[in-house]
Design an enzyme around this catalytic site. Structure first.
Site, short mmCIF file in Angstrom:
data_model
loop_
_atom_site.label_atom_id
_atom_site.label_comp_id
_atom_site.label_asym_id
_atom_site.label_seq_id
_atom_site.Cartn_x
_atom_site.Cartn_y
_atom_site.Cartn_z
N GLU A 136 10.78 16.61 13.45
CA GLU A 136 11.40 16.31 11.96
C GLU A 136 10.84 17.58 11.02
O GLU A 136 9.83 17.85 11.06
CB GLU A 136 10.88 15.22 11.56
CG GLU A 136 11.69 13.80 11.62
CD GLU A 136 11.00 12.94 10.51
OE1 GLU A 136 9.62 12.52 10.97
OE2 GLU A 136 11.62 12.20 9.79
N LYS B 273 0.74 -1.23 0.04
CA LYS B 273 -0.04 -0.08 -0.02
C LYS B 273 0.82 1.21 -0.04
O LYS B 273 1.34 1.59 0.97
CB LYS B 273 -0.83 0.06 1.40
CG LYS B 273 -2.18 1.12 1.01
CD LYS B 273 -2.45 2.09 2.25
CE LYS B 273 -1.36 3.09 2.33
NZ LYS B 273 -1.13 4.34 1.83
N CYS C 80 13.92 10.47 6.05
CA CYS C 80 14.04 10.22 7.45
C CYS C 80 15.43 10.30 8.27
O CYS C 80 15.51 10.57 9.27
CB CYS C 80 13.56 8.81 7.75
SG CYS C 80 14.39 7.49 6.76
N GLU D 173 9.95 1.25 10.54
CA GLU D 173 10.88 2.40 10.22
C GLU D 173 10.25 3.56 10.25
O GLU D 173 9.46 4.02 9.45
CB GLU D 173 11.48 1.89 8.55
CG GLU D 173 12.03 0.61 8.42
CD GLU D 173 13.54 0.57 9.09
OE1 GLU D 173 13.91 1.39 9.57
OE2 GLU D 173 13.95 -0.39 9.08
P1 NAP Z 1 2.88 8.82 7.18
O1 NAP Z 1 2.06 10.03 7.02
O2 NAP Z 1 3.20 7.98 8.30
O3 NAP Z 1 2.44 7.73 5.95
C1 NAP Z 1 3.12 6.59 5.53
C2 NAP Z 1 2.23 5.57 5.02
O4 NAP Z 1 1.46 5.14 6.11
C3 NAP Z 1 1.44 6.04 3.91
O5 NAP Z 1 1.24 5.19 2.80
C4 NAP Z 1 -0.08 6.47 4.31
O6 NAP Z 1 -1.01 6.50 3.38
C5 NAP Z 1 -0.07 5.41 5.33
N1 NAP Z 1 -1.10 5.81 6.61
C6 NAP Z 1 -1.37 6.97 7.04
N2 NAP Z 1 -2.13 6.94 8.05
C7 NAP Z 1 -2.39 5.35 7.81
C8 NAP Z 1 -3.34 4.75 9.09
N3 NAP Z 1 -3.99 5.33 10.02
N4 NAP Z 1 -3.45 3.32 8.76
C9 NAP Z 1 -2.55 2.80 8.06
N5 NAP Z 1 -1.66 3.49 6.93
C10 NAP Z 1 -1.80 4.58 7.10
O7 NAP Z 1 4.35 9.26 6.59
P2 NAP Z 1 4.63 10.04 5.26
O8 NAP Z 1 4.05 11.34 5.19
O9 NAP Z 1 4.41 9.40 4.12
O10 NAP Z 1 6.41 9.98 5.19
C11 NAP Z 1 7.09 10.64 6.24
C12 NAP Z 1 7.54 9.93 7.37
O11 NAP Z 1 8.11 8.93 7.04
C13 NAP Z 1 8.41 10.97 8.25
O12 NAP Z 1 8.36 10.95 9.56
C14 NAP Z 1 9.76 10.04 7.71
O13 NAP Z 1 10.89 9.96 8.89
C15 NAP Z 1 9.44 8.71 7.77
N6 NAP Z 1 10.30 7.64 7.01
C16 NAP Z 1 11.11 6.82 7.83
C17 NAP Z 1 11.96 6.06 7.12
C18 NAP Z 1 12.70 5.01 7.95
O14 NAP Z 1 13.29 4.09 7.15
N7 NAP Z 1 12.75 4.97 9.04
C19 NAP Z 1 12.08 6.16 5.69
C20 NAP Z 1 11.24 7.22 5.08
C21 NAP Z 1 10.33 7.96 5.69
P3 NAP Z 1 -1.26 7.99 3.11
O15 NAP Z 1 -0.34 8.36 1.90
O16 NAP Z 1 -2.73 7.60 2.28
O17 NAP Z 1 -1.70 8.85 4.17
#
Ligand code: NAP
Ligand code: MG
Length: 485
Positions: free
Chosen positions: A389, A182, A292, A258
């Protein structure tokens, strides 16, 4: 410019379930925007709960044959995935630039990194080893073997639309699992193009399924409620990670998470300043700061602080900010309007508390979700951007005097993904690396990502590791057989 090598009209945009491209049952669509131009570039299917059910059914149907496929055969298919992604590098990179906004150069780097997970896990797939021992009592022989954990739900963010997907798909397939991906709603097109390439590479129908949806919460909940789904691998924010960990508890699903980071970047007086400035540019500006692993806080020792700040600010202000997909762009836009608002409010908060802008500090006056590369000095400890962040091209610099002060400040966060240390004294570098509460350390390096190394965080930056041999074991269960012979 390579956008000629991409015909948007020919891109796959429907759900990929059981090897078929199908529109959602509801026929609903989700528009995809280019953050450089704010124009709609395509629309993708919006999966309903019934579509999610179909994806789990397809993954379940394909699971026994895939688990029984000899490791060598799985390995060959993964190797072919690497080759085809490499063949289609420019096409994929152009698409990433268009839907995410990152520069073509960053996008090409991402595709190379993304493809490498297939090469690495093609090599790991044939190295699933076990253990054998005699029990201490002498009563039994102990055999431990590793088996595929079962159907995996893979949830990925928008900042690395190809690499975050392949970092999960490749080890899942190497382990013998089938999966449902997803991807993030802001960047769905890359995931579908990757799926098309995997199908061409010979990944059997139903082994990888991809669904996009506006109802991420409901769709993921339903998938996790299905007893056949045994694994959740999530990359995204800590906030959403917590929600999913709670949800996974209902059916005790194994989780790899992650999550967010707040990387400290430590520069000591004895550092080679050229190496430190170069490292800072990479750690801060890879992906325009939307990583991240992005350096979030710069702690610089007093003796080198003025020179480091000046040279870093010069490099930041010289970056060419433009449409990500245009040749020569060094810094593209952020992902969307709310990302720009968040970055701007963090900078305004720091400035209102006494920080001084060396360069940037505003949005350029143009179409697209841009924020100027920014360096701030005299940043006070209570500035919000030292705790949160930033996820944008903003570098706050704080001066320190003593080693302990830098280590304490670096560790004063709930995050622990990566930290960067720059020093000419490698013994000091190792001593500090061991004291930092972080899953990964870049010592005199501004980048740590490597498919052959275990990527992941401690504290609230996550659970588990991706890449290396560890990444495959996240998709396997140990089975222990106690034998009397
Ligand atoms: P996000 O808002 O947490 O979303 C990540 C994924 O989760 C998306 O596919 C999102 O779908 C989905 N999602 C959102 N709410 C959900 C829920 N209630 N239930 C299930 N899935 C849900 O993060 P983002 O804004 O896309 O990405 C940025 C974040 O990712 C930052 O905090 C960054 O640090 C972190 N990150 C971490 C790593 C690592 O390896 N540690 C690598 C890259 C990024 P939708 O798009 O439809 O909301
Ligand atoms: Mg989001």
């Amino acid at each position: 410019m390579t956008s000629q090598c991409l015909n948007v009209v020919q891109l796959p945009t429907d759900l990929f379930i059981g090897g078929q491209w199908i529109n959602s049952i509801s026929q609903a669509r989700i528009e995809v925007f280019n953050p450089s131009t704010q124009q709609i570039i395509a629309s993708v299917a919006d999966a309903s709960l019934d579509d999610a059910q179909a994806a789990v059914d397809a993954a379940a149907k394909a699971a026994p044959a895939w688990a029984a496929t000899p490791a060598r055969a799985r390995s060959e298919i993964l190797r072919r995935c690497f080759e085809l992604m490499t063949r289609d590098k420019e096409r994929l990179a152009t698409l990433i630039s268009m839907e995410n906004g990152k520069s073509l150069n960053d996008a090409l780097g991402e595709v190379t990194y993304a493809a490498e997970f297939f090469r690495w896990f093609a090599e790991e797939a044939v190295r699933i080893e076990g253990d054998f021992s005699r029990s201490p009592s002498g009563l039994a022989r102990t055999i431990v073997q590793y088996e595929p954990i079962g159907i995996a739900l893979l949830v990925t963010p928008w900042n690395f639309p190809a690499a975050m997907a392949t970092r999960k798909i490749a080890p899942a397939l190497a382990a013998g699992c089938t999966c449902i991906l997803k991807p993030a709603t802001d960047t769905p097109l890359t995931a579908y193009l990757v799926a098309e390439i995997l199908a061409e590479a010979g990944v059997p129908d139903g082994v990888v399924n991809v669904i996009t949806t506006r109802a991420s919460g409901k769709v993921c909940s339903q998938i996790l409620d299905d007893d056949r789904v045994r694994k959740l691998s999530f990359t995204g924010s800590t906030e959403v990670g917590r929600v999913l960990l709670r949800k996974a508890a209902d059916s005790v699903v194994n989780c790899s998470m992650e999550l967010g980071g707040n990387a400290p970047f430590l520069v000591f007086d004895d550092a080679d300043i050229d190496v430190a400035v170069e490292g800072a540019m990479i750690a801060k500006m890879r992906n325009g700061g939307e990583a991240c692993t992005a350096a979030n806080r710069f702690y610089v020792q007093r003796g080198i602080a003025a020179e480091f700040s000046k040279r870093f600010a010069e490099r930041m202000s010289a970056l060419r900010v433009d449409d990500g997909a245009k040749a020569g762009t060094q810094c593209g836009p952020l992902i969307n309007a709310s990302a720009v608002e968040k970055v701007a409010s963090l900078v305004d908060d720091a400035v209102s508390k006494g920080a001084v802008v060396l360069t940037g500090g505003n949005s350029p006056d143009r179409v697209g979700y841009f924020y100027s590369p920014t360096v701030l000095i005299n940043v006070p400890a209570n500035a919000d951007l030292l705790k949160e962040e930033i996820f944008g091209p903003v570098a706050p610099i704080v001066v320190f005097d003593h080693e302990d002060e830098a280590v304490d400040a670096a560790n004063a966060t709930e995050y622990g993904l990566v930290a960067y240390v720059f020093t000419g004294d490698i013994a000091r570098g190792m001593r500090i690396s061991e004291r930092l509460e972080s899953g990964m350390i870049g010592l005199n390096r501004g980048i740590v990502s490597d498919p052959a190394a275990p990527f992941g965080g401690v504290k609230q930056s996550g659970l588990g590791r991706e890449g290396a041999h560890h990444g495959m074991l996240e998709f396997m269960e140990a089975k222990y057989i106690s034998v009397n012979w």
